[in-house]
Design an enzyme around this catalytic site. Structure first.
Site, PDB file in Angstrom:
ATOM      1  CD  GLU A 179      -2.984  -1.805   2.314  1.00 19.92           C
ATOM      2  OE1 GLU A 179      -3.184  -0.040   3.441  1.00 19.92           O
ATOM      3  OE2 GLU A 179      -4.209  -2.220   2.088  1.00 19.92           O
ATOM      4  CG  ASP A 180       4.821   1.536   0.698  1.00 20.59           C
ATOM      5  OD1 ASP A 180       3.820   1.378   2.008  1.00 20.59           O
ATOM      6  OD2 ASP A 180       5.976   0.651   0.834  1.00 20.59           O
TER       7      ASP A 180
END
Length: 855
Positions: A430-431
């Site tokens: 989820e970066d």
């Protein structure tokens, strides 16, 4: 030349608080270890998992700790060297041997090898390791880099500066427990030459009839040759000896294996594992040996244009078999990793396999797991999606950190690349979503990697340069995916490419789970719904157990054991939208949350697996529920709690991922009788019926529909809606669309009709069943079940469940944890006996039932 000697340094370890002058050395509780385990062992801190004790131990993570041992060493022969190998130090560690500093470490995920030949003594070698606070060191690093745009979801931004398990800073399912210590083994090695690496590059022909295996061994220091042996089930398959290259120190041989024993995912074949063994030779002396277990398989990630829909597919193919990857996401199984036994890892993975799951995703905020975890996946046929350890933030990228990350990636890919279960590496969790949410710079068209470091999203260099290069070099045949979710540089919510995290149920727009069919993606690598854990698990963390005054759902202690922001509102939202429920008694409230989770997750699998429609139409190639497990006793999204107690959703997922399943959905249509009226509106409720066949055989079945009035129990409909229906292999098949069968139309009878669908083979055997209820369930006038029966069979191998009216969500319960059910949370209809397998039961076993509407 003498063989390599390996001496575990696992005895006589002591620890103390380094920044407290009057602190005394005390023996450790185990080895490897960490400071919380040792402090708890001596009663110096309370169990952080009980009550709110987490708050009482926060000082531990801000203190400095020293570990030491004293050991004897054998003589080091002339020309040999002595090395101390540290498999893992958590995290900022200064290592001193006999008064000499031999190592400064700042990366939990990095192993270290330090030559100590000149420092070692025959007796009384004192090895001292001092650990600084990772939190305080991280805070200093943040201060030293003010130009970076620090930010993250979960935990504190100091975690982004530290190469340590990110969940130690706390997450929305776990406590803040900043550990330190020698968390993996330490050993002393004495050798003149050794094997430092052994790996195999395997290629299986498309025909599956032949495999080539190129095996490489890497030697450190001088030796002559390497003998390679390959065996299967103890029988030698091939052997060959190769000279070591004087420059590279490598020896390589290639084998061709006809009719190879191929490794398959669970349910699609067996999991044979070949043993490859390298023996280092100096003259006639066997100096060292190294062995690995490998599996021979073709594994591909298929991303290609689809028929009839935009975008590209995203699914895995193993040995030419398209795999619908139903599965789950894995977090570390404990906050204190050293106490997770090999047996516990196996038990966890076995639960995954027995739950009809094909894939497990090792999430990027934990650790590169222990070999025992991947060994279990290899043995049980579970595919592994492996994240690199970055999650939910904007990571910095100063030069020393980048070099540490490069080494981290290299060492861990080398350590794990022999496992056939690992079919994909992904750069982060989820970066890229964090980058989007914060408006950080990302221009996918810009391929100048050095320029990325000058933007406010420098971590792109990590994911698309460093990690991509490491994987291309070390595991070129395994797909690398820059992040999860990620899809060719497009928005991470784009459902037509790559993978997505579908959090618009629970998070986001908080959709109804009945709308999961509109929330599908090409591969859904996260989605979920919370539920309370087993009541026994709650009692285990309450300080006074069953007698605790906080033993109710909204208590501060129970609330403390749910770390998700806004969890009260969201659990209440989905409960109140769907069920009639009450907070008391606790046992039934827990049941209602688990029923809610079970219905939600089953809906997702049922609707998304429908989109696995055959070659060229793989509109959804997999779904991984968040999450498999817990790291402590907690209310979370897990489907099995910390103590390996399955929640009821575990069983609903298991049913939906069965080899053959059937699904129904209801749709209500409003039809005004003319253009302008709002009075004369016909309401039509239809059902759509489909089947899923994940086997590799075409099946011929009949589809039978039956219906009952939920209030009277009267059967109102029974018909074979499809006879001799062909279910093509490995895809879904549409069966029928029809009005909900009612006795009288336009009087609202649809809201009291329960419809059951059955697939029956030509011998009359039931292959699949599904019971569809009007929704929301809170509107249904559920009756107290007449003659609800749940009885053990005479041989105690099964429980037979039946009733005279439809009963929603019958859960079997037993006080004895040794009694395990093969299925649970079943819907019962009149005239049918549902048989559920059971293990561990006996003549004194008492089975109880719980169901929707009993309170």
């Amino acid at each position: 030349m003498a063989p390599r000697v390996v001496i575990p340094l696992d005895q006589n370890w002591e620890f103390r608080q380094a920044d407290k002058p009057d602190s005394k050395f005390l023996p450790v509780s185990q080895f490897p270890t960490n400071v919380h385990l040792d402090l708890q062992h001596h009663g110096l801190i309370p169990d952080p998992f009980i009550g709110k004790n987490e708050l009482l131990v926060q000082w531990v993570g801000e203190a400095q700790w020293t570990y030491r041992t004293v050991f004897a060493a054998p003589p080091v022969p002339e020309g040999a060297r002595a090395v101390i190998a540290f498999d893992g130090l958590d995290t900022f560690a200064t290592v001193v041997l006999n008064g000499t500093t031999i190592l400064e470490s700042d990366n939990m995920f990095l192993p270290h090898r330090v030559e100590v030949t000149s420092v070692l003594k025959a007796e009384g070698n004192e090895l001292v390791i001092t650990f600084d606070s990772a939190y305080l060191r991280g805070c200093k690093l943040v201060e030293q880099h003010p130009n970076h745009k620090w930010g993250c979801w979960n935990g504190d931004v100091s975690r982004l500066a530290v190469r340590k398990a990110q969940y130690h800073w706390g997450w929305d399912w776990g406590p803040t427990l900043l550990t330190c210590g020698p968390w993996r083994p330490v050993h002393l090695e004495i050798y003149e030459s050794r094997l430092s690496d052994l790996y195999a590059e395997t290629v299986v022909d498309k025909s599956l009839k032949r495999a080539s295996v190129k095996v490489t061994a890497v030697a450190e220091r001088r030796a002559d040759r390497v003998r390679f042996d390959i065996a299967l089930d103890g029988q030698q398959v091939a052997t060959e000896t190769a000279e070591l290259d004087a420059t590279s120190g490598e020896a390589t041989v290639s084998f061709l294996i006809d009719s190879p024993a191929l490794w398959y995912p669970v349910r699609y074949g067996k999991q044979p594992l070949y043993d490859i063994r390298a023996t280092l030779l100096a003259g006639d002396d066997e100096v060292d040996t190294l062995s690995k277990r490998i599996g021979l398989r073709r594994a591909e990630l298929i991303q290609r244009p689809l028929e009839g829909q935009p975008g590209t597919s995203f699914f895995f193919e193993v040995n030419n078999i398209r795999i619908y990857c139903g599965g789950s996401d894995w977090i570390p199984a404990d906050n204190f990793i050293p106490r997770i036994s090999r047996r516990r890892y196996y038990d966890w993975v076995r639960l995954v396999a027995e739950g009809n799951q094909f894939m497990i995703r090792v999430w990027g905020g934990g650790i590169y797991e222990e070999q025992a975890f991947y060994d279990a996946c290899d043995e049980l046929g579970i595919l592994v999606w492996q994240d690199f350890m970055f999650g939910c933030g904007n990571y910095p990228a100063w030069p020393a950190l980048l070099e540490s990350i490069r080494r981290e990636a290299t060492e861990n890919v080398k350590r794990l690349r022999h496992h056939p279960s690992i079919v994909i590496w992904a750069g982060n969790n989820e970066d890229y979503q964090y980058q989007e949410s914060e408006g950080l710079t990302y221009d996918y068209a810009n391929k100048d990697a050095e320029s990325w470091l000058k933007t406010d999203f420098p971590a792109r260099y990590i994911y698309e340069k460093i990690l991509a290069d490491v994987c291309a070099d070390l595991v070129p045949s395994t797909p690398y995916h820059p992040g999860s979710p990620w899809g060719a540089g497009l928005n991470t919510h784009d459902a037509t490419v790559g993978d997505i995290h579908q959090w618009n149920v629970w998070h986001g727009t908080q959709e109804k789970w009945q709308n999961f069919d509109r929330l599908v993606g090409r591969f859904v690598s996260e989605f979920g719904m919370q539920a309370f854990p087993a009541v026994k698990t709650i009692d285990a963390y309450l300080p006074l157990g069953r007698d605790d005054p906080d033993r109710y759902p909204q208590s501060s202690t129970v609330d403390f054991h749910n770390k998700a922001e806004g969890h009260e509102r969201r659990i209440a939202l989905y409960l109140v939208e769907n069920l009639r429920y009450a907070p008391d008694p606790l046992e039934h409230f827990v049941y209602c949350t688990q029923l809610m989770q079970g219905e939600c997750l089953a809906s997702a699998y049922r609707l998304w697996k429908r989109e696995w429609r055959g070659p060229g139409r793989e509109y959804c190639g997999g779904a991984l529920v968040w999450q498999t497990n817990d790291c402590w006793p907690v209310t979370s999204w897990s489907i099995v709690d910390y103590y390996l107690r399955p929640k009821l959703a575990y069983f609903t997922v298991k049913r939906e991922m069965a080899p053959v399943s059937i699904g129904i959905t209801r749709r209500t249509h409003l039809h005004p009788r003319d253009r302008h009226t709002r009075v004369n509106v016909d309401v039509k409720t239809q059902i759509e019926v489909w089947a899923s066949n994940l086997t590799l055989e075409d099946l011929t079945v009949d589809c039978v529909l039956k219906a009952w009035d939920v209030e009277s129990g009267e059967e109102t409909f029974s018909e074979t809606v499809a006879a001799a229906l062909l279910l093509r292999e490995n895809r879904s098949t549409e069966i029928a669309a029809l009005d909900v069968p009612v006795r009288q139309k336009n009087v609202g009878e649809e809201g009291r009709i329960v419809v059951a669908a059955y697939l029956v083979d030509k011998e009359g055997r039931q292959m699949a069943r599904y019971v569809n209820w009007p929704e929301p369930l809170k509107y249904v006038h559920l009756q107290k079940p007449r003659a609800l029966r749940a009885q053990l069979t005479a041989d105690y191998s099964a429980v037979e469940v039946s009733a005279e009216v439809p009963v929603k969500g019958v859960a079997l319960e037993c006080e004895d944890d040794g009694v395990r059910f093969d299925d649970n949370l079943v819907d019962i209809v009149p005239g049918e006996v549902v048989t559920i397998g059971v293990s561990g039961a006996g003549k004194d076993t008492k089975i109880e039932t719980r169901y929707l509407g009993m309170i």
